[in-house]
Design a protein around this motif. Structure first.
Motif, PDB file in Angstrom:
ATOM      1  N   VAL A 106       0.838  -1.196   0.000  1.00  0.00           N
ATOM      2  CA  VAL A 106       0.000   0.000   0.000  1.00  0.00           C
ATOM      3  C   VAL A 106       0.875   1.249   0.000  1.00  0.00           C
ATOM      4  O   VAL A 106       0.637   2.189  -0.771  1.00  0.00           O
ATOM      5  N   VAL A 107       1.915   1.264   0.833  1.00  0.00           N
ATOM      6  CA  VAL A 107       2.828   2.418   0.893  1.00  0.00           C
ATOM      7  C   VAL A 107       3.504   2.628  -0.457  1.00  0.00           C
ATOM      8  O   VAL A 107       3.587   3.760  -0.955  1.00  0.00           O
ATOM      9  N   ILE A 108       3.966   1.563  -1.074  1.00  0.00           N
ATOM     10  CA  ILE A 108       4.604   1.661  -2.392  1.00  0.00           C
ATOM     11  C   ILE A 108       3.601   2.163  -3.430  1.00  0.00           C
ATOM     12  O   ILE A 108       3.910   3.040  -4.235  1.00  0.00           O
ATOM     13  N   GLY A 109       2.397   1.612  -3.421  1.00  0.00           N
ATOM     14  CA  GLY A 109       1.366   2.026  -4.380  1.00  0.00           C
ATOM     15  C   GLY A 109       0.968   3.476  -4.229  1.00  0.00           C
ATOM     16  O   GLY A 109       0.822   4.201  -5.221  1.00  0.00           O
ATOM     17  N   VAL A 110       0.815   3.915  -3.004  1.00  0.00           N
ATOM     18  CA  VAL A 110       0.445   5.316  -2.757  1.00  0.00           C
ATOM     19  C   VAL A 110       1.570   6.241  -3.214  1.00  0.00           C
ATOM     20  O   VAL A 110       1.329   7.249  -3.888  1.00  0.00           O
ATOM     21  N   THR A 111       2.800   5.900  -2.871  1.00  0.00           N
ATOM     22  CA  THR A 111       3.943   6.735  -3.262  1.00  0.00           C
ATOM     23  C   THR A 111       4.050   6.836  -4.776  1.00  0.00           C
ATOM     24  O   THR A 111       4.162   7.931  -5.336  1.00  0.00           O
ATOM     25  N   ASP A 112       4.024   5.700  -5.459  1.00  0.00           N
ATOM     26  CA  ASP A 112       4.123   5.732  -6.919  1.00  0.00           C
ATOM     27  C   ASP A 112       2.928   6.427  -7.559  1.00  0.00           C
ATOM     28  O   ASP A 112       3.076   7.127  -8.562  1.00  0.00           O
ATOM     29  N   GLY A 113       1.747   6.242  -6.981  1.00  0.00           N
ATOM     30  CA  GLY A 113       0.562   6.911  -7.515  1.00  0.00           C
ATOM     31  C   GLY A 113       0.675   8.422  -7.467  1.00  0.00           C
ATOM     32  O   GLY A 113       0.336   9.115  -8.425  1.00  0.00           O
ATOM     33  N   ILE A 114       1.179   8.941  -6.364  1.00  0.00           N
ATOM     34  CA  ILE A 114       1.346  10.394  -6.229  1.00  0.00           C
ATOM     35  C   ILE A 114       2.406  10.896  -7.208  1.00  0.00           C
ATOM     36  O   ILE A 114       2.224  11.917  -7.875  1.00  0.00           O
ATOM     37  N   VAL A 115       3.525  10.171  -7.310  1.00  0.00           N
ATOM     38  CA  VAL A 115       4.591  10.591  -8.236  1.00  0.00           C
ATOM     39  C   VAL A 115       4.076  10.558  -9.674  1.00  0.00           C
ATOM     40  O   VAL A 115       4.343  11.477 -10.456  1.00  0.00           O
ATOM     41  N   LYS A 116       3.325   9.540 -10.044  1.00  0.00           N
ATOM     42  CA  LYS A 116       2.778   9.446 -11.408  1.00  0.00           C
ATOM     43  C   LYS A 116       1.810  10.586 -11.693  1.00  0.00           C
ATOM     44  O   LYS A 116       1.721  11.061 -12.820  1.00  0.00           O
ATOM     45  N   ARG A 117       1.063  10.998 -10.676  1.00  0.00           N
ATOM     46  CA  ARG A 117       0.104  12.078 -10.851  1.00  0.00           C
ATOM     47  C   ARG A 117       0.802  13.437 -10.978  1.00  0.00           C
ATOM     48  O   ARG A 117       0.321  14.324 -11.680  1.00  0.00           O
ATOM     49  N   GLU A 118       1.938  13.599 -10.306  1.00  0.00           N
ATOM     50  CA  GLU A 118       2.622  14.890 -10.287  1.00  0.00           C
ATOM     51  C   GLU A 118       3.613  15.082 -11.431  1.00  0.00           C
ATOM     52  O   GLU A 118       4.018  16.208 -11.717  1.00  0.00           O
ATOM     53  N   PHE A 119       4.036  13.971 -12.076  1.00  0.00           N
ATOM     54  CA  PHE A 119       5.043  14.044 -13.134  1.00  0.00           C
ATOM     55  C   PHE A 119       4.554  13.316 -14.378  1.00  0.00           C
ATOM     56  O   PHE A 119       3.789  12.353 -14.286  1.00  0.00           O
ATOM     57  N   ASN A 120       5.040  13.742 -15.556  1.00  0.00           N
ATOM     58  CA  ASN A 120       4.684  13.042 -16.792  1.00  0.00           C
ATOM     59  C   ASN A 120       5.614  11.843 -16.987  1.00  0.00           C
ATOM     60  O   ASN A 120       6.505  11.601 -16.179  1.00  0.00           O
ATOM     61  N   LYS A 121       5.433  11.111 -18.079  1.00  0.00           N
ATOM     62  CA  LYS A 121       6.202   9.882 -18.307  1.00  0.00           C
ATOM     63  C   LYS A 121       7.693  10.134 -18.520  1.00  0.00           C
ATOM     64  O   LYS A 121       8.496   9.218 -18.425  1.00  0.00           O
ATOM     65  N   ASP A 122       8.066  11.385 -18.777  1.00  0.00           N
ATOM     66  CA  ASP A 122       9.493  11.729 -18.956  1.00  0.00           C
ATOM     67  C   ASP A 122      10.135  12.254 -17.671  1.00  0.00           C
ATOM     68  O   ASP A 122      11.283  12.636 -17.672  1.00  0.00           O
TER      69      ASP A 122
END
Length: 127
Positions: A106-122
């Motif tokens: 859950v911690v990993i998923g939440v962290t990656d989810g926030i980073v994916k939302r704040e940054f584009n694929k590059d």
């Protein structure tokens, strides 16, 4: 009684280890691409994603596992204090271990989810 205490102590290994890891990452701020740190595909996209992911993971992991360390300890001590049989202790500590383990994902998923939302694929900040 002695076996029960050993079980409770062993049950505390995961939450205390993750609490320590979260604190270390949060407080030491690993450098970009270091061997130590929260290393995922998204965290390694850029220096900005790395720094954001380290801060997020450290804070989220510390908060989650501080609470889980307390709950795991309490859930292990109650059967010992009321002198429940070893089967009850096994079920309670097994359930606590399961929750501690699932919390890692859950911690990993939440962290990656926030980073994916704040940054584009590059790895560049959105907006």
């Amino acid at each position: 009684m002695g076996e029960a205490v050993i079980i409770v102590v062993c049950n505390m290994l995961l939450p205390l280890t993750m609490l320590g890891l979260g604190l270390m990452i949060w407080l030491t701020k690993p450098g970009y691409g270091d061997a130590f740190g929260y290393r995922t595909t998204w965290s390694l996209k850029s220096k900005e994603t790395w720094e954001r992911a380290q801060r997020l993971f450290g804070r989220i992991c510390t908060a989650a596992y501080a609470a889980l360390s307390f709950l795991t300890l309490i859930s292990g001590l109650i059967p010992v204090i009321v002198r429940a049989d070893k089967y009850v202790l096994g079920i309670v500590t097994g359930a606590a271990s399961f929750v501690d383990f699932i919390a890692l994902f859950v911690v990993i998923g939440v962290t990656d989810g926030i980073v994916k939302r704040e940054f584009n694929k590059d790895g560049e900040p959105n907006g």
